[in-house]
Design a protein around this motif. Structure first.
Motif, mmCIF file in Angstrom:
data_model
loop_
_atom_site.group_PDB
_atom_site.id
_atom_site.type_symbol
_atom_site.label_atom_id
_atom_site.label_comp_id
_atom_site.label_asym_id
_atom_site.label_seq_id
_atom_site.Cartn_x
_atom_site.Cartn_y
_atom_site.Cartn_z
ATOM 1 N N ASP A 81 0.850 -1.201 0.000
ATOM 2 C CA ASP A 81 0.000 0.000 0.000
ATOM 3 C C ASP A 81 0.885 1.251 0.000
ATOM 4 O O ASP A 81 0.755 2.139 0.839
ATOM 5 C CB ASP A 81 -0.982 0.011 1.169
ATOM 6 N N ASP A 88 -5.217 5.101 -6.424
ATOM 7 C CA ASP A 88 -6.437 4.738 -5.699
ATOM 8 C C ASP A 88 -7.246 5.992 -5.345
ATOM 9 O O ASP A 88 -8.457 6.047 -5.563
ATOM 10 C CB ASP A 88 -6.126 3.894 -4.450
ATOM 11 N N VAL A 130 -6.533 -1.575 -1.125
ATOM 12 C CA VAL A 130 -5.847 -0.347 -1.545
ATOM 13 C C VAL A 130 -6.842 0.596 -2.227
ATOM 14 O O VAL A 130 -6.885 1.796 -1.939
ATOM 15 C CB VAL A 130 -4.678 -0.688 -2.498
ATOM 16 N N ASP A 133 -10.768 1.221 0.118
ATOM 17 C CA ASP A 133 -10.891 2.204 1.201
ATOM 18 C C ASP A 133 -11.165 3.602 0.622
ATOM 19 O O ASP A 133 -12.038 4.329 1.105
ATOM 20 C CB ASP A 133 -9.666 2.198 2.139
ATOM 21 N N ASP A 134 -10.470 3.938 -0.456
ATOM 22 C CA ASP A 134 -10.692 5.258 -1.072
ATOM 23 C C ASP A 134 -12.040 5.324 -1.792
ATOM 24 O O ASP A 134 -12.696 6.366 -1.787
ATOM 25 C CB ASP A 134 -9.564 5.571 -2.052
HETATM 26 MG MG MG Z 1 -5.986 3.452 -0.620
#
Ligand code: MG
Length: 162
Positions: A81, A88, A130, A133-134
């Motif tokens: 990450d 991302d 990765v 989450d965004d």
């Molecule tokens: Mg991310």
């Protein structure tokens, strides 16, 4: 094509998880806001094809990384990450941008604070998220911005599916 809500669920994310973050973002400005309104707003954002395509793309990359199927250097970047990767966040901003600047500032806030399910997704022990989450932060920020604009007004910002 797998329905988008089912795909999110397969990756451990429920609509209510995203709505909860949108609620957290908006409740200080709108004290009569309900979770139901936030759920409707999340589903409206999710109904957009460009949003769905961003999710299909990011989740596929997370999945491939978990199965160690990505070519290098991507596989290593995804496994660690790598903070400077940034693609991302860029993909997720495509979701947030639909609802203007409020969405953008909320996205930045969520990226720093990581409330609720974002904390879980950020924990590497729970798999590779990765992109997810965004994307979840982007969805919550967009759903929240849509509420901030008010329903009638928000419709002016709704892009047609094409
Ligand atoms: Mg991310």
């Amino acid at each position: 094509m797998i329905p988008i809500e089912k795909l999110l669920l397969q990756r451990g994310v429920k609509i209510t998880d995203i709505a909860e973050i949108a609620f957290l973002l908006q409740i200080k400005y709108n004290p009569v806001l309900t979770m139901e309104e936030c759920i409707v707003s999340v589903r409206t954002v999710l109904s957009k094809r460009e949003v769905q395509y961003a999710l299909y793309t990011g989740i596929a990359l997370d999945n491939l990384a978990e199965r160690k199927l990505l070519p290098e250097p991507l596989q290593s970047i995804m496994e660690s990450d790598e903070p400077l990767y940034g693609v991302d966040e860029t993909l997720a901003l495509g979701i947030t941008n639909v609802y203007g600047m409020i969405g953008l500032t909320s996205f930045g806030y969520l990226d720093k604070v990581k409330p609720a399910i974002l904390q879980q997704l950020n924990n590497k022990a729970n798999g590779i998220h990765v992109f997810l989450d965004d994307l979840v932060a982007g969805l919550a920020a967009a759903a929240s911005a849509r509420i901030a604009h008010g329903d009638a007004n928000a419709n002016q910002y709704d892009l047609p599916d094409c």
